[in-house]
Design a protein around this motif. Structure first.
Motif, PDB file in Angstrom:
ATOM      1  N   LEU A   1       0.963  -1.336   0.079  1.00  0.00           N
ATOM      2  CA  LEU A   1      -0.092   0.079  -0.149  1.00  0.00           C
ATOM      3  C   LEU A   1       0.724   1.207  -0.107  1.00  0.00           C
ATOM      4  CD1 LEU A   1      -2.534  -1.026   2.589  1.00  0.00           C
ATOM      5  CD2 LEU A   1      -3.067  -0.870   0.331  1.00  0.00           C
ATOM      6  N   THR A   2       0.288   2.238  -0.623  1.00  0.00           N
ATOM      7  CA  THR A   2       1.162   3.591  -0.646  1.00  0.00           C
ATOM      8  C   THR A   2       0.739   4.138   0.766  1.00  0.00           C
ATOM      9  OG1 THR A   2      -0.735   4.839  -1.637  1.00  0.00           O
ATOM     10  CG2 THR A   2       1.004   3.555  -3.103  1.00  0.00           C
ATOM     11  N   ASN A   3       1.710   5.298   1.014  1.00  0.00           N
ATOM     12  CA  ASN A   3       1.343   6.365   2.070  1.00  0.00           C
ATOM     13  C   ASN A   3      -0.094   6.917   1.805  1.00  0.00           C
ATOM     14  OD1 ASN A   3       2.675   7.531   4.471  1.00  0.00           O
ATOM     15  ND2 ASN A   3       1.750   9.289   3.179  1.00  0.00           N
TER      16      ASN A   3
ATOM     17  N   ASP B   1       8.610   1.990  -7.555  1.00  0.00           N
ATOM     18  CA  ASP B   1       7.626   3.023  -7.587  1.00  0.00           C
ATOM     19  C   ASP B   1       6.605   2.705  -8.733  1.00  0.00           C
ATOM     20  OD1 ASP B   1       9.688   4.299  -6.316  1.00  0.00           O
ATOM     21  OD2 ASP B   1       9.855   5.860  -7.556  1.00  0.00           O
ATOM     22  N   ARG B   2       5.350   3.230  -8.694  1.00  0.00           N
ATOM     23  CA  ARG B   2       4.515   3.207  -9.749  1.00  0.00           C
ATOM     24  C   ARG B   2       3.718   4.633  -9.779  1.00  0.00           C
ATOM     25  NH1 ARG B   2       0.347  -0.434  -5.858  1.00  0.00           N
ATOM     26  NH2 ARG B   2      -0.578   1.244  -4.877  1.00  0.00           N
ATOM     27  N   ARG B   3       2.894   4.636 -11.156  1.00  0.00           N
ATOM     28  CA  ARG B   3       2.245   5.908 -11.224  1.00  0.00           C
ATOM     29  C   ARG B   3       0.976   5.786 -10.692  1.00  0.00           C
ATOM     30  NH1 ARG B   3       5.668   9.810 -11.540  1.00  0.00           N
ATOM     31  NH2 ARG B   3       7.627   9.046 -12.904  1.00  0.00           N
ATOM     32  N   GLY B   4       0.489   6.973 -10.065  1.00  0.00           N
ATOM     33  CA  GLY B   4      -0.715   6.832  -9.482  1.00  0.00           C
ATOM     34  C   GLY B   4      -1.843   7.446 -10.438  1.00  0.00           C
ATOM     35  N   ALA B   5      -3.128   7.604 -10.082  1.00  0.00           N
ATOM     36  CA  ALA B   5      -4.218   7.983 -11.171  1.00  0.00           C
ATOM     37  C   ALA B   5      -4.193   9.261 -11.881  1.00  0.00           C
ATOM     38  CB  ALA B   5      -5.415   7.962 -10.243  1.00  0.00           C
TER      39      ALA B   5
END
Length: 176
Positions: free
Chosen positions: A42-44, A76-80
């Motif tokens: 999960l992200t912050n 890392d990934r890109r959010g919405a």
């Protein structure tokens, strides 16, 4: 350690916690973060939403858990909206710590985390029981050892991919 199917969730031997590790586990919020990140990263931002807390406060707790090896950052990934997001996953290391997260300043962080989690799901979903015993010190030590061995066995099993998530809280206290 949480891993792919067939990989044990917790690996390693139990050992005393360092001072930094004990301090990291002395927070109900940090214990809840570890539980939330146990079966999936999960992200912050996602953690803050699930905990209903300020993202900056949650990030402080995440960094403490990262620094002590209780959480690891995944790629890392890109959010919405295209923003860079870092997902975090629990390592399972907290199960291996002895003498960590105990009552600090009169509060037990494990109990506080448990009560917050029960509050979030509702008492109607809690399955609980109580048992009163009269034990010699040797029999109390045997009970504690056997309970820990059983929990350790389940902690080291691979996660059931189709299983429902459950938390176990065990508390023992002398009666007055």
């Amino acid at each position: 350690m949480t891993g792919p199917e067939g990989v044990p969730r917790v690996a390693g031997e139990r050992r005393p916690a360092t001072d930094a590790e004990a301090r990291a586990l002395a927070s109900a919020v940090r214990l809840r973060i570890l539980r939330l990140c146990l079966d999936g990263a999960l992200t912050n931002k996602e953690l803050a939403a699930r905990l209903d807390r300020n993202p900056a406060t949650v990030l402080h707790h995440v960094r403490t858990l990262l620094d002590t090896g209780f959480l690891v950052a995944e790629p890392d990934r890109r959010g919405a909206r295209g923003a860079r997001e870092v997902p975090y996953r629990a390592t399972g290391k907290s199960w291996l710590m002895e003498g960590a997260g105990g009552p600090a300043a009169g509060r037990d962080p494990a109990l506080a985390a448990f009560l917050e989690e029960v509050g979030a799901v509702g008492e109607q979903r809690l399955e609980s029981t109580r048992l009163g015993l009269r034990l010699t010190p040797a029999h109390k030590a045997e009970l504690e050892s056997r309970l820990h061995d059983l929990l350790d066995e389940f902690a080291r099993r691979p996660a059931d991919p189709d299983g429902e998530k459950w938390s176990v809280y065990l508390g023992m206290h002398p009666e007055v």
